[in-house]
Design an enzyme around this catalytic site. Sequence first.
Site, short mmCIF file in Angstrom:
data_model
loop_
_atom_site.label_atom_id
_atom_site.label_comp_id
_atom_site.label_asym_id
_atom_site.label_seq_id
_atom_site.Cartn_x
_atom_site.Cartn_y
_atom_site.Cartn_z
N SER A 141 0.83 -1.21 0.00
CA SER A 141 0.00 0.00 0.00
C SER A 141 0.87 1.26 0.00
CB SER A 141 -0.90 0.00 1.24
OG SER A 141 -0.10 0.04 2.40
N GLU A 158 4.91 6.04 7.10
CA GLU A 158 4.67 6.80 5.87
C GLU A 158 5.17 8.24 5.99
OE1 GLU A 158 3.36 6.01 2.74
OE2 GLU A 158 3.38 3.91 3.31
N CYS A 192 2.90 -6.41 9.79
CA CYS A 192 2.63 -5.35 8.82
C CYS A 192 4.00 -4.96 8.29
CB CYS A 192 1.95 -4.16 9.50
SG CYS A 192 1.81 -2.70 8.43
N1 DGL Z 1 2.05 -2.54 4.88
C1 DGL Z 1 0.73 -3.01 5.00
C2 DGL Z 1 0.60 -4.32 5.71
O1 DGL Z 1 1.56 -5.06 5.77
C3 DGL Z 1 -0.44 -2.16 5.09
C4 DGL Z 1 -0.47 -0.91 5.84
C5 DGL Z 1 -1.73 -0.19 5.48
O2 DGL Z 1 -1.84 0.19 4.31
O3 DGL Z 1 -2.64 -0.06 6.33
O4 DGL Z 1 -0.45 -4.67 6.17
#
Ligand code: DGL
Length: 274
Positions: A12, A155, A187
């Site tokens: 994302s 971010e 994440c």
């Molecule tokens: N990097 C993402 C994950 O591993 C998503 C973070 C997001 O867009 O909320 O879930």
Amino acid sequence: MTDSRPVGIFDSGVGGLTVARSIIDLLPGESIRYVGDTARCPYGPRPFDEVRGFATEIVDWLHGQDVKLVIAACNTATAAAVVNDPVPFPVKVIGVIEPSVRAALARTHTGSIGVIGTEGTINSGVYERLLHDMAGERPLTVTSQASPEFVTFAEQGRTNDAEVLSVARNVLAPLIAAQVDTLILGCTHYPLLTGMIGHVMGPDVALISSAEMTARAVFSYMVTHDLLAPEHTDVQRAFYTTGDTGSFISLAQRFLGPRINRADVDHMATQERA
Ligand code: DGL
């Protein structure tokens, strides 16, 4: 047999760069096409149907770029489109969840495992389910905590200021109370905050990074399926963002690792040995 086509990676936003970095470390001879969907970040609070749609669109685009496989470098997209209700993608897609589950089970001594991730990933219960499935009869306590604030910090390129510390203390309090000995960073944005998360959890808690574990799984997959690029391939790494290219470049440079330039290097004279 070898395959010189690039590896596709998507997330994302900048979180998947942690996976890209691990891939570059382990497979420096591979070309990469990376997509950061920063315009639609975060995925965490969105319904899984919508995330599945985004994943399908990006994987189709990468397929059009003639990639040999795609890494869904996002736990939320992996939960929504690879594990829970798998999309029939036109190319092999490897997710980030299973490699971390395996690593956490191999690492835990007490059987008390913590998981942090986005609301989508945590509410889907995907980690708990896979951990219990793969543990079999082995007793296990899983404590999960959604921590979307870490995505925002990553971010913004914020990894170590006072607010990050205070939020980390709050978010991680239930995991400390549960005395987890292993914590899955569920994440791909979170490895960017490893310093702070490790500091708050303390040195006795093992942190499992989905980035590192996934890169190892991808390495093994490519070796067993004869997908490695031939030696001396002209390595090309291209990064695409659906958002602002300027802020993506500065974060990408920071998180992928700074380069060393000729001007940074000098010679140090040492005493000659007799
Ligand atoms: N990097 C993402 C994950 O591993 C998503 C973070 C997001 O867009 O909320 O879930």
